[in-house]
Design an enzyme around this catalytic site. Structure first.
Site, PDB file in Angstrom:
ATOM      1  N   HIS A  51       0.807  -1.224   0.000  1.00 57.94           N
ATOM      2  CA  HIS A  51       0.000   0.000   0.000  1.00 57.94           C
ATOM      3  C   HIS A  51       0.845   1.282   0.000  1.00 57.94           C
ATOM      4  CE1 HIS A  51      -3.422   2.535   1.752  1.00 57.94           C
ATOM      5  NE2 HIS A  51      -3.955   1.958   0.701  1.00 57.94           N
ATOM      6  N   LYS A  54       3.077   4.455  -1.202  1.00 58.00           N
ATOM      7  CA  LYS A  54       3.015   5.389  -2.327  1.00 58.00           C
ATOM      8  C   LYS A  54       4.226   6.292  -2.215  1.00 58.00           C
ATOM      9  CE  LYS A  54      -1.569   5.051  -0.734  1.00 58.00           C
ATOM     10  NZ  LYS A  54      -1.870   3.823  -1.422  1.00 58.00           N
ATOM     11  N   ASP A 103      17.109   9.274  -7.853  1.00 61.30           N
ATOM     12  CA  ASP A 103      18.566   9.221  -7.675  1.00 61.30           C
ATOM     13  C   ASP A 103      18.957   8.826  -6.249  1.00 61.30           C
ATOM     14  OD1 ASP A 103      18.910   9.898 -10.327  1.00 61.30           O
ATOM     15  OD2 ASP A 103      19.160  12.035  -9.936  1.00 61.30           O
TER      16      ASP A 103
END
Ligand SMILES: [Zn+2]
Ligand SMILES: [Zn+2]
Lengths: 176, 176
Positions: free
Chosen positions: B120, B122, B127
């Site tokens: 779940h 996000k 870099d």
């Protein structure tokens, strides 16, 4: 000292009775059988940060059905901490939601009045100076079964925009 | 200089053709009719941060169906940026998911092999030094219709745990 902590979930279940009991109780009378000594797990850390509120707790969370988190919020309210909760319009009514219990306890809860599809935030502000924010909804599945993260920070440059945003949402969603 | 930015959604639609076109194109030939000059909106900021990747882009996102974000990721891959994507087991197959398109483009995508109910998270790492993390799934509804937040930070104390966590998830979910 600056607080910077990232909590990852899922978190193995641990008993938080000691944290949630009244401060003079030891929690040692609990019959759960789960060790109480280890309090470094993510959920205990999350709960400890929330329970550290002395003045205010602002919660902005899509779904809120976790029983112990509800107890923690009600405990803070009973202690005189100013608690404000913003939640999703649709999810407040689902089975298992704690929103009704919070309202019954006298806690101010608002939901999105705008046309937004969902109020999908998952953050909380402790005393306006500590931010807890990430992917974690306040549900048992999120805590115990999902891969989730919560950043805990008191960096003013990060906390301030969330505080301003919460205040704006709170005012915009005044049903009065 | 330290980067600290919090992006809030929903975001009014703006044309990102100029950002997504090859660097020598101006985007001025676009027929969309939406102003190109204003690039301070949350989605353009999000896209700009992602497109700033020179070496690597690590994406860990529950649902990924946003077409322009998919184009951005494919553009970076085509430029030689090392792209790794971790997504949810169940949501990679839903209608409109961009995961198939990413795989077809030769981008490495892994999903949860563990018994976790959902992956779940996000968040994304640019870099290995810039973190984008919050409530926002990479979908059109999230960007244009929901109340969402994304923290952008390069504070090493915050970025490091996410980087370590991504690397561990990547290794743990190696299908080989
Ligand atoms: Zn116990
Ligand atoms: Zn255009």
């Amino acid at each position: 000292p600056r607080v910077t902590e990232v909590l990852f979930f899922p978190c193995e279940s641990s008993c938080t009775e000691g944290l949630l009991s009244a401060e003079d109780a030891s929690g040692d009378h609990c019959l759960c059988g789960v060790p109480h000594a280890v309090r470094r797990d993510s959920f205990s850390r999350l709960l400890s940060h929330l329970l550290s509120a002395r003045v205010s707790l602002d919660v902005c969370v899509f779904s809120f059905s976790h029983l112990e988190l509800s107890r923690a919020v009600q405990l803070l309210h009973a202690r005189g901490v100013c608690v404000r909760v913003i939640t999703d319009r649709d999810y407040q009514a689902i089975n298992g939601s704690q929103i009704g219990a919070l309202r019954k306890a006298g806690i101010c809860v608002r939901h999105e009045l705008s046309g937004a599809v969902h109020m999908h935030h998952k953050f909380a502000l402790v005393d306006g100076r500590l931010l807890l924010s990430g992917s974690l909804n306040w549900t048992l599945t999120a805590v115990q079964s999902n891969q989730e993260n919560v950043l805990v920070t008191d960096d003013p440059a990060i906390v301030a925009p969330y505080r301003t945003h919460f205040q704006r949402m709170w005012e915009d969603n005044d049903p009065a």
